[in-house]
Design an enzyme around this catalytic site. Sequence first.
Site, mmCIF file in Angstrom:
data_model
loop_
_atom_site.group_PDB
_atom_site.id
_atom_site.type_symbol
_atom_site.label_atom_id
_atom_site.label_comp_id
_atom_site.label_asym_id
_atom_site.label_seq_id
_atom_site.Cartn_x
_atom_site.Cartn_y
_atom_site.Cartn_z
ATOM 1 N N LYS A 11 0.493 -1.253 0.419
ATOM 2 C CA LYS A 11 0.087 -0.176 -0.022
ATOM 3 C C LYS A 11 1.123 1.272 0.217
ATOM 4 O O LYS A 11 2.021 1.176 0.494
ATOM 5 C CB LYS A 11 -0.828 0.176 1.142
ATOM 6 C CG LYS A 11 -2.170 -0.822 1.026
ATOM 7 C CD LYS A 11 -2.952 -1.425 2.406
ATOM 8 C CE LYS A 11 -3.640 -2.407 2.740
ATOM 9 N NZ LYS A 11 -4.629 -2.029 3.786
ATOM 10 N N TYR A 51 -12.757 -2.929 -2.143
ATOM 11 C CA TYR A 51 -13.531 -2.709 -0.539
ATOM 12 C C TYR A 51 -14.811 -2.479 -0.657
ATOM 13 O O TYR A 51 -15.417 -2.081 0.331
ATOM 14 C CB TYR A 51 -13.066 -1.251 -0.295
ATOM 15 C CG TYR A 51 -11.188 -1.804 0.797
ATOM 16 C CD1 TYR A 51 -11.060 -2.637 1.155
ATOM 17 C CD2 TYR A 51 -10.140 -0.785 -0.153
ATOM 18 C CE1 TYR A 51 -9.407 -3.270 1.761
ATOM 19 C CE2 TYR A 51 -8.854 -0.787 0.492
ATOM 20 C CZ TYR A 51 -8.749 -2.197 1.220
ATOM 21 O OH TYR A 51 -6.956 -2.536 1.892
ATOM 22 N N PHE A 59 -15.495 3.923 8.588
ATOM 23 C CA PHE A 59 -14.172 3.890 8.034
ATOM 24 C C PHE A 59 -13.344 3.994 6.794
ATOM 25 O O PHE A 59 -12.608 4.076 5.690
ATOM 26 C CB PHE A 59 -12.911 3.418 9.092
ATOM 27 C CG PHE A 59 -13.330 1.675 8.615
ATOM 28 C CD1 PHE A 59 -12.922 1.578 7.159
ATOM 29 C CD2 PHE A 59 -14.542 0.927 9.573
ATOM 30 C CE1 PHE A 59 -13.376 -0.486 7.460
ATOM 31 C CE2 PHE A 59 -14.019 0.213 9.728
ATOM 32 C CZ PHE A 59 -13.668 -1.276 8.468
ATOM 33 N N ARG A 94 -0.938 -14.541 4.786
ATOM 34 C CA ARG A 94 -1.416 -13.995 6.164
ATOM 35 C C ARG A 94 -0.578 -14.206 7.481
ATOM 36 O O ARG A 94 -0.864 -12.926 8.101
ATOM 37 C CB ARG A 94 -3.052 -14.536 5.795
ATOM 38 C CG ARG A 94 -4.356 -13.298 5.428
ATOM 39 C CD ARG A 94 -5.673 -13.392 5.202
ATOM 40 N NE ARG A 94 -6.298 -12.467 6.617
ATOM 41 C CZ ARG A 94 -6.348 -11.238 5.878
ATOM 42 N NH1 ARG A 94 -6.566 -10.751 4.389
ATOM 43 N NH2 ARG A 94 -7.104 -11.036 6.551
ATOM 44 N N THR A 100 -5.384 -7.363 10.920
ATOM 45 C CA THR A 100 -5.540 -6.907 9.875
ATOM 46 C C THR A 100 -4.939 -5.515 11.251
ATOM 47 O O THR A 100 -4.901 -3.834 10.284
ATOM 48 C CB THR A 100 -7.409 -6.718 9.930
ATOM 49 O OG1 THR A 100 -7.747 -7.667 9.596
ATOM 50 C CG2 THR A 100 -7.521 -5.424 9.306
ATOM 51 N N ARG A 111 2.488 -6.104 8.868
ATOM 52 C CA ARG A 111 1.665 -4.661 9.674
ATOM 53 C C ARG A 111 2.364 -4.644 11.483
ATOM 54 O O ARG A 111 1.964 -3.891 11.752
ATOM 55 C CB ARG A 111 0.321 -5.281 9.692
ATOM 56 C CG ARG A 111 -0.609 -5.249 8.190
ATOM 57 C CD ARG A 111 -1.521 -6.537 8.215
ATOM 58 N NE ARG A 111 -2.610 -5.845 7.079
ATOM 59 C CZ ARG A 111 -3.347 -7.100 6.730
ATOM 60 N NH1 ARG A 111 -4.234 -7.806 7.538
ATOM 61 N NH2 ARG A 111 -4.198 -6.540 5.540
ATOM 62 N N ASN A 125 -2.047 0.106 7.589
ATOM 63 C CA ASN A 125 -1.272 -1.490 7.904
ATOM 64 C C ASN A 125 -0.170 -2.339 6.525
ATOM 65 O O ASN A 125 -0.471 -3.733 6.469
ATOM 66 C CB ASN A 125 -2.187 -2.407 7.903
ATOM 67 C CG ASN A 125 -3.549 -2.890 7.060
ATOM 68 O OD1 ASN A 125 -3.013 -2.575 5.892
ATOM 69 N ND2 ASN A 125 -4.696 -3.469 7.235
ATOM 70 N N HIS A 128 -1.909 -5.331 1.853
ATOM 71 C CA HIS A 128 -3.126 -5.716 1.450
ATOM 72 C C HIS A 128 -2.407 -7.172 0.800
ATOM 73 O O HIS A 128 -2.091 -8.073 0.276
ATOM 74 C CB HIS A 128 -4.122 -5.407 0.463
ATOM 75 C CG HIS A 128 -5.679 -6.266 0.665
ATOM 76 N ND1 HIS A 128 -6.413 -6.360 0.771
ATOM 77 C CD2 HIS A 128 -5.335 -7.277 -0.504
ATOM 78 C CE1 HIS A 128 -7.753 -7.328 0.555
ATOM 79 N NE2 HIS A 128 -6.936 -8.104 -0.679
ATOM 80 N N GLU A 139 -10.117 -10.243 -6.284
ATOM 81 C CA GLU A 139 -9.595 -9.584 -6.502
ATOM 82 C C GLU A 139 -8.155 -9.786 -7.393
ATOM 83 O O GLU A 139 -8.105 -8.377 -8.387
ATOM 84 C CB GLU A 139 -8.165 -9.269 -5.107
ATOM 85 C CG GLU A 139 -10.005 -9.092 -4.097
ATOM 86 C CD GLU A 139 -8.603 -9.388 -2.387
ATOM 87 O OE1 GLU A 139 -10.118 -8.861 -1.692
ATOM 88 O OE2 GLU A 139 -7.392 -9.632 -2.207
HETATM 89 P P1 DAT Z 1 -7.587 -7.152 5.806
HETATM 90 O O1 DAT Z 1 -6.889 -5.985 5.264
HETATM 91 O O2 DAT Z 1 -6.732 -7.574 7.179
HETATM 92 O O3 DAT Z 1 -8.042 -8.976 5.745
HETATM 93 P P2 DAT Z 1 -10.536 -6.373 5.848
HETATM 94 O O4 DAT Z 1 -10.596 -6.994 4.865
HETATM 95 O O5 DAT Z 1 -11.344 -6.971 7.582
HETATM 96 O O6 DAT Z 1 -9.116 -6.488 6.840
HETATM 97 O O7 DAT Z 1 -10.339 -4.799 6.117
HETATM 98 C C1 DAT Z 1 -9.825 -4.375 4.702
HETATM 99 C C2 DAT Z 1 -8.808 -3.261 5.529
HETATM 100 O O8 DAT Z 1 -10.211 -2.303 6.345
HETATM 101 C C3 DAT Z 1 -7.650 -2.773 6.388
HETATM 102 O O9 DAT Z 1 -6.797 -3.681 6.034
HETATM 103 C C4 DAT Z 1 -7.801 -2.052 7.248
HETATM 104 C C5 DAT Z 1 -9.484 -1.329 6.970
HETATM 105 N N1 DAT Z 1 -10.152 -1.766 8.120
HETATM 106 C C6 DAT Z 1 -10.627 -2.995 8.771
HETATM 107 N N2 DAT Z 1 -11.157 -2.838 9.864
HETATM 108 C C7 DAT Z 1 -10.950 -1.313 10.216
HETATM 109 C C8 DAT Z 1 -11.394 -0.389 11.378
HETATM 110 N N3 DAT Z 1 -11.988 -0.871 12.004
HETATM 111 N N4 DAT Z 1 -10.693 0.821 11.957
HETATM 112 C C9 DAT Z 1 -10.325 1.124 10.254
HETATM 113 N N5 DAT Z 1 -9.539 0.808 9.179
HETATM 114 C C10 DAT Z 1 -10.175 -0.710 9.333
HETATM 115 MG MG MG Z 2 -9.884 -9.110 3.710
#
Ligand code: DAT
Ligand code: MG
Length: 170
Positions: A11, A51, A59, A94, A100, A111, A125, A128, A139
């Site tokens: 990222k 997303y 968020f 992962r 996350t 991360r 973080n 991805h 994706e």
């Molecule tokens: P991951 O990236 O571990 O698969 P995810 O798909 O649930 O996690 O979420 C995608 C992204 O969204 C993640 O990398 C960071 C952001 N994110 C997730 N939960 C969040 C939160 N509670 N507050 C802020 N950003 C968040």
């Molecule tokens: Mg995800």
Amino acid sequence: MAIEQLLILIKPDGIKKSLTGNILTKLSEARMVIIGAKAVRVSRDLAEAHYYHLKDKPFFGGLIDYIQGEVYGKPWDRVLAFVYRGEDAISKMRKIAGETNPEEADPVSIRGAYGRITTKGVYENVVHCSSDPSEAEREIKLWFKPEEIVKRIYPVKKIIIEKEEKAVWA
Ligand code: DAT
Ligand code: MG
């Protein structure tokens, strides 16, 4: 045990912090093979499609701005996209990427080591990492064209496109 492929993104924060080499070195511990790689300026459409499952979260707006990298300015407003393939690739990658939430992630994970939560609540973080095989397929097809991947991992069909403008080397 299954052969899987997944999408990894470095990222914009990872690029700005000059972490590309460190991240690729850490990921290489999983001994997966890279079958696609490129730099991408992320459009709003691509960010929102990537997303889409989070569009109702509070968020979401901050997340879209973050993945587009505009807050970092040029030349950091881009991501590096990779397709990795190998045995149990998703769970192995992962684990190396970490949880996350960067504050909860194992400090030895990518991360955990390099991520942060901004004062505005954005999880910066760094990477991805696809979460399961069906998300990975969605994706990979979103980010890559078939000809950008050196292995035929999903079926393709041939179509004829007429009058499409395309840039070629002058
Ligand atoms: P991951 O990236 O571990 O698969 P995810 O798909 O649930 O996690 O979420 C995608 C992204 O969204 C993640 O990398 C960071 C952001 N994110 C997730 N939960 C969040 C939160 N509670 N507050 C802020 N950003 C968040
Ligand atoms: Mg995800």
